[in-house]
Design an enzyme around this catalytic site. Structure first.
Site, PDB file in Angstrom:
ATOM      1  N   SER A 127       0.675  -1.097  -0.110  1.00  0.00           N
ATOM      2  CA  SER A 127      -0.063  -0.039  -0.002  1.00  0.00           C
ATOM      3  C   SER A 127       0.918   1.145   0.109  1.00  0.00           C
ATOM      4  O   SER A 127       2.034   1.268   0.475  1.00  0.00           O
ATOM      5  CB  SER A 127      -0.748  -0.205   1.140  1.00  0.00           C
ATOM      6  OG  SER A 127      -1.583   1.271   1.339  1.00  0.00           O
ATOM      7  N   GLU A 129       0.287   3.784   1.752  1.00  0.00           N
ATOM      8  CA  GLU A 129       0.333   4.142   3.104  1.00  0.00           C
ATOM      9  C   GLU A 129       1.706   3.910   3.853  1.00  0.00           C
ATOM     10  O   GLU A 129       2.008   4.287   4.856  1.00  0.00           O
ATOM     11  CB  GLU A 129      -0.876   3.624   3.927  1.00  0.00           C
ATOM     12  CG  GLU A 129      -2.170   3.992   3.697  1.00  0.00           C
ATOM     13  CD  GLU A 129      -2.309   5.401   4.095  1.00  0.00           C
ATOM     14  OE1 GLU A 129      -1.917   5.909   5.125  1.00  0.00           O
ATOM     15  OE2 GLU A 129      -3.036   6.230   3.367  1.00  0.00           O
ATOM     16  N   TYR A 151      -1.557   0.768  10.617  1.00  0.00           N
ATOM     17  CA  TYR A 151      -2.093  -0.090   9.482  1.00  0.00           C
ATOM     18  C   TYR A 151      -0.775   0.141   8.383  1.00  0.00           C
ATOM     19  O   TYR A 151      -0.208  -0.935   7.938  1.00  0.00           O
ATOM     20  CB  TYR A 151      -2.864   0.883   8.891  1.00  0.00           C
ATOM     21  CG  TYR A 151      -3.449   0.339   7.314  1.00  0.00           C
ATOM     22  CD1 TYR A 151      -3.995  -0.960   6.885  1.00  0.00           C
ATOM     23  CD2 TYR A 151      -2.951   1.037   6.055  1.00  0.00           C
ATOM     24  CE1 TYR A 151      -4.255  -1.347   5.547  1.00  0.00           C
ATOM     25  CE2 TYR A 151      -2.957   0.731   4.848  1.00  0.00           C
ATOM     26  CZ  TYR A 151      -3.751  -0.609   4.727  1.00  0.00           C
ATOM     27  OH  TYR A 151      -3.857  -0.921   3.313  1.00  0.00           O
TER      28      TYR A 151
HETATM   29  P1  GDP Z   1      -6.442   6.342   3.286  1.00  0.00           P
HETATM   30  O1  GDP Z   1      -5.495   7.265   2.514  1.00  0.00           O
HETATM   31  O2  GDP Z   1      -6.283   4.726   3.049  1.00  0.00           O
HETATM   32  O3  GDP Z   1      -6.239   6.775   4.761  1.00  0.00           O
HETATM   33  O4  GDP Z   1      -7.943   6.610   2.858  1.00  0.00           O
HETATM   34  P2  GDP Z   1      -9.152   7.315   3.483  1.00  0.00           P
HETATM   35  O5  GDP Z   1     -10.234   7.544   2.345  1.00  0.00           O
HETATM   36  O6  GDP Z   1      -9.536   6.843   4.615  1.00  0.00           O
HETATM   37  O7  GDP Z   1      -8.445   8.983   3.937  1.00  0.00           O
HETATM   38  C1  GDP Z   1      -8.131   9.697   2.829  1.00  0.00           C
HETATM   39  C2  GDP Z   1      -7.830  10.994   3.303  1.00  0.00           C
HETATM   40  O8  GDP Z   1      -9.172  11.760   3.744  1.00  0.00           O
HETATM   41  C3  GDP Z   1      -6.943  10.994   4.821  1.00  0.00           C
HETATM   42  O9  GDP Z   1      -5.864  12.074   4.349  1.00  0.00           O
HETATM   43  C4  GDP Z   1      -8.117  11.280   5.552  1.00  0.00           C
HETATM   44  O10 GDP Z   1      -7.569  12.081   6.897  1.00  0.00           O
HETATM   45  C5  GDP Z   1      -8.861  12.406   4.836  1.00  0.00           C
HETATM   46  N1  GDP Z   1     -10.065  12.600   5.342  1.00  0.00           N
HETATM   47  C6  GDP Z   1     -10.714  13.748   5.608  1.00  0.00           C
HETATM   48  N2  GDP Z   1     -11.659  13.779   6.077  1.00  0.00           N
HETATM   49  C7  GDP Z   1     -11.972  12.482   6.184  1.00  0.00           C
HETATM   50  C8  GDP Z   1     -13.310  11.492   6.520  1.00  0.00           C
HETATM   51  O11 GDP Z   1     -14.139  12.120   7.068  1.00  0.00           O
HETATM   52  N3  GDP Z   1     -13.122  10.332   6.232  1.00  0.00           N
HETATM   53  C9  GDP Z   1     -12.043   9.738   5.957  1.00  0.00           C
HETATM   54  N4  GDP Z   1     -12.145   8.320   6.056  1.00  0.00           N
HETATM   55  N5  GDP Z   1     -11.087  10.375   5.490  1.00  0.00           N
HETATM   56  C10 GDP Z   1     -11.162  11.496   5.571  1.00  0.00           C
END
Ligand code: GDP
Length: 328
Positions: A127, A129, A151
């Site tokens: 990933s 990440e 993670y």
């Molecule tokens: P990730 O890259 O695997 O963590 O995928 P996510 O879709 O969970 O998050 C992507 C980005 O969106 C991260 O930087 C989060 O901090 C940002 N983000 C902002 N607001 C939100 C929210 O309400 N939900 C989630 N899941 N992410 C958010």
């Protein structure tokens, strides 16, 4: 007929990969976890030709049994606890499944094919990440890994263990470093689907606002349907290797909101969007952008669906789903 075993069959990638492999004439086996898994019906309806086996990445003997039952040519390890925010609250469980689970499935493949290492090809879902606090822009296969969440740390363990099994035992073990990939099948906890669902509900008058976290984070978002094709291509190579899979274009959460709201005819979204610290993370991955030139050159792969098209596809799908649910 080639045979494939997929862990993580209930997720968006498991479903897209199953469809791809079935269309290529594979016999596909999916590992399903737990008693009365709530996603069982979804898998049965979406890909009825997939044969389901019960097993768990934390249970090595269940994995060995799945190997013996499916006698696969290719194993795709897509199973993980994959929601970054959740991983702080359940760091040990995430480590057991997302990290040590990779070791378990590698061991199962090794023991099953010890007479001829490399006979069973293995794919690990690594990933972006893992890049976390990025040390290079854009990120490529050799960029220093600096994960920013339990993670991410667990994924780094799985990534290096995959390389280690390749180097120690001569296994055909490849690792795809996939940047964020989304689709109408994405879980609603991830930001793209959270936004596409909320925007469609706001449009239909079912919801008034959306409460978000950090709007400045940037991601390199692609379409999951395109990315599973890169996984399959890695498995067809004579030599196993590691590949970044990405679009090479980054967008902020604000850009995501722009496109999603514009799809339903709303240009000024500020009054619909609130922010709340409960959606902020203890440590953030601020910016990801991947250099997938190796995958493009060696695998002949390229992403077909671009950001605006992806977001529009997701919002339109949710508008339809929400209309059906609301009986309109
Ligand atoms: P990730 O890259 O695997 O963590 O995928 P996510 O879709 O969970 O998050 C992507 C980005 O969106 C991260 O930087 C989060 O901090 C940002 N983000 C902002 N607001 C939100 C929210 O309400 N939900 C989630 N899941 N992410 C958010």
């Amino acid at each position: 007929m080639a045979r494939a075993l997929i862990t993580g069959i209930t997720g968006q990638d498991g479903l897209y990969l199953s469809e791809l492999l079935l269309s290529k004439g594979y016999e596909v086996f999916g590992l399903i976890r737990g008693q009365n898994n709530p996603k069982l019906d979804l898998v049965r309806e979406t890909v009825p030709d997939v044969k389901l086996l019960t097993g768990d990445l934390t249970d090595l003997s269940s994995l060995l049994r799945a190997m013996e039952h499916s006698t696969p040519d290719e194993v795709y390890n897509l199973g993980a606890i994959s929601f970054v925010a959740y991983s702080w609250e359940n760091a040990m469980l995430t480590t057991d499944v997302t990290g040590k689970g990779v070791l378990n499935i590698l061991e199962a493949v090794r023991l099953y094919s010890h007479d001829e290492p490399g006979r069973v090809r293995f794919y690990q879902a690594s990933s972006s990440e893992m890049f976390g606090k990025v040390h290079e822009v854009p990120q490529r296969e050799l960029t220093l890994l600096w994960p920013r969440s339990p993670y991410g740390v667990a994924k780094v363990f799985g990534h290096y263990m995959t390389i280690n099994y390749r180097e120690s035992y001569g296994m055909h073990a490849s690792s795809g470093i996939l940047f964020n990939h989304e689709s109408p099948r994405r879980g609603p906890e991830f930001v793209t689907r959270k936004v596409s669902q909320a925007v469609s509900r706001i449009k239909l008058g079912i919801q008034d606002e959306i409460v978000m976290g950090n709007l400045d984070a940037k991601r390199d978002w692609g379409f999951a349907g395109d990315y599973v094709d890169a996984m399959w291509r890695m498995m067809q190579q004579d030599t196993a290797d590691d590949y970044v899979v990405s679009t090479g274009v980054t967008h902020s959460i604000r850009d995501l909101l722009d496109v999603a709201f514009r799809t339903v005819g709303i240009d000024d979204w500020a009054r619909y969007v609130k922010q709340d610290p409960r959606f902020m993370r203890p440590a953030e991955v601020e910016m990801l952008i991947g250099d997938s030139s190796k995958a493009r050159r060696v695998l002949g792969w390229e992403p077909k669906v671009h950001f605006e098209e992806l977001v529009t596809m997701m919002v339109e799908n949710d508008l339809e789903e929400q209309r059906v649910q609301a009986g309109r």
